[in-house]
Design a protein around this motif. Structure first.
Motif, PDB file in Angstrom:
ATOM      1  N   UNK A   7       0.851  -1.185   0.000  1.00 43.33           N
ATOM      2  CA  UNK A   7       0.000   0.000   0.000  1.00 43.33           C
ATOM      3  C   UNK A   7       0.889   1.239   0.000  1.00 43.33           C
ATOM      4  N   UNK A   8       0.274   2.408  -0.097  1.00 43.53           N
ATOM      5  CA  UNK A   8       1.046   3.648  -0.203  1.00 43.53           C
ATOM      6  C   UNK A   8       1.890   3.910   1.035  1.00 43.53           C
ATOM      7  N   UNK A   9       1.459   3.434   2.218  1.00 42.00           N
ATOM      8  CA  UNK A   9       2.223   3.711   3.448  1.00 42.00           C
ATOM      9  C   UNK A   9       3.045   2.505   3.892  1.00 42.00           C
ATOM     10  N   UNK A  10       3.022   1.414   3.120  1.00 39.19           N
ATOM     11  CA  UNK A  10       3.826   0.210   3.365  1.00 39.19           C
ATOM     12  C   UNK A  10       3.410  -0.553   4.626  1.00 39.19           C
ATOM     13  N   UNK A  11       2.202  -0.311   5.133  1.00 37.44           N
ATOM     14  CA  UNK A  11       1.689  -1.090   6.264  1.00 37.44           C
ATOM     15  C   UNK A  11       1.261  -2.485   5.815  1.00 37.44           C
TER      16      UNK A  11
END
Ligand SMILES: [Zn+2]
Ligand SMILES: [Zn+2]
Length: 141
Positions: A7-11
């Motif tokens: 995802x965009x935040x790497x979570x």
């Protein structure tokens, strides 16, 4: 050969250990909501080949096709990650925006063109379907 993504935040991370069975662009109204006004682009893989780490939130709705669509996103950044239809639970759709680049996934068909806005540029070299294609995603064997 396979794919990785996030995802965009790497979570949330995704690992895909298969080739895509199909890649489709969908212009249904629901996808326009999820994709901020655009189509979604979805690569379909055998469900067992797709695994994720990190927390995903699942939601569902009755798709225009009449099928129940389940879709998952990162609760931290809202990136769309996965989707599947109860009509084809053996496949997972992975949102192509989540897949690490470079990759070789490009749309092979455009669906729900009847719901696309007038300004949408639909690749004339790809098959177009006004709604849900009759049998999809195609089998590879
Ligand atoms: Zn995220
Ligand atoms: Zn759609």
């Amino acid at each position: 050969m396979g794919y990785t993504g996030r995802c965009a935040c790497d979570t949330v991370q995704v690992v895909i250990e298969a080739e895509a069975v199909s890649v489709r662009q969908c212009w249904c109204r629901h996808c326009q909501h999820l994709a901020a006004g655009n189509a979604t682009t979805n690569a379909f893989f055998p469900a067992e080949a797709v695994s994720t780490t990190g927390e995903l939130v699942w939601n569902s709705h009755k798709a225009d096709s009449g099928n129940e669509l389940h879709w998952a996103f990162c609760p931290q950044c809202g990136s769309q990650m996965l989707a599947y239809s109860t009509a084809r639970p053996q496949f997972r759709g992975v949102r192509v925006g989540a897949i690490d680049q470079p990759h070789d996934l490009a749309p092979q068909a455009i669906i729900w063109t009847s719901e696309a806005p007038a300004w949408a540029k639909l690749d004339p070299d790809l098959p177009h379907f006004a709604g849900q294609p009759p049998a999809a995603p195609p089998k590879t064997d």
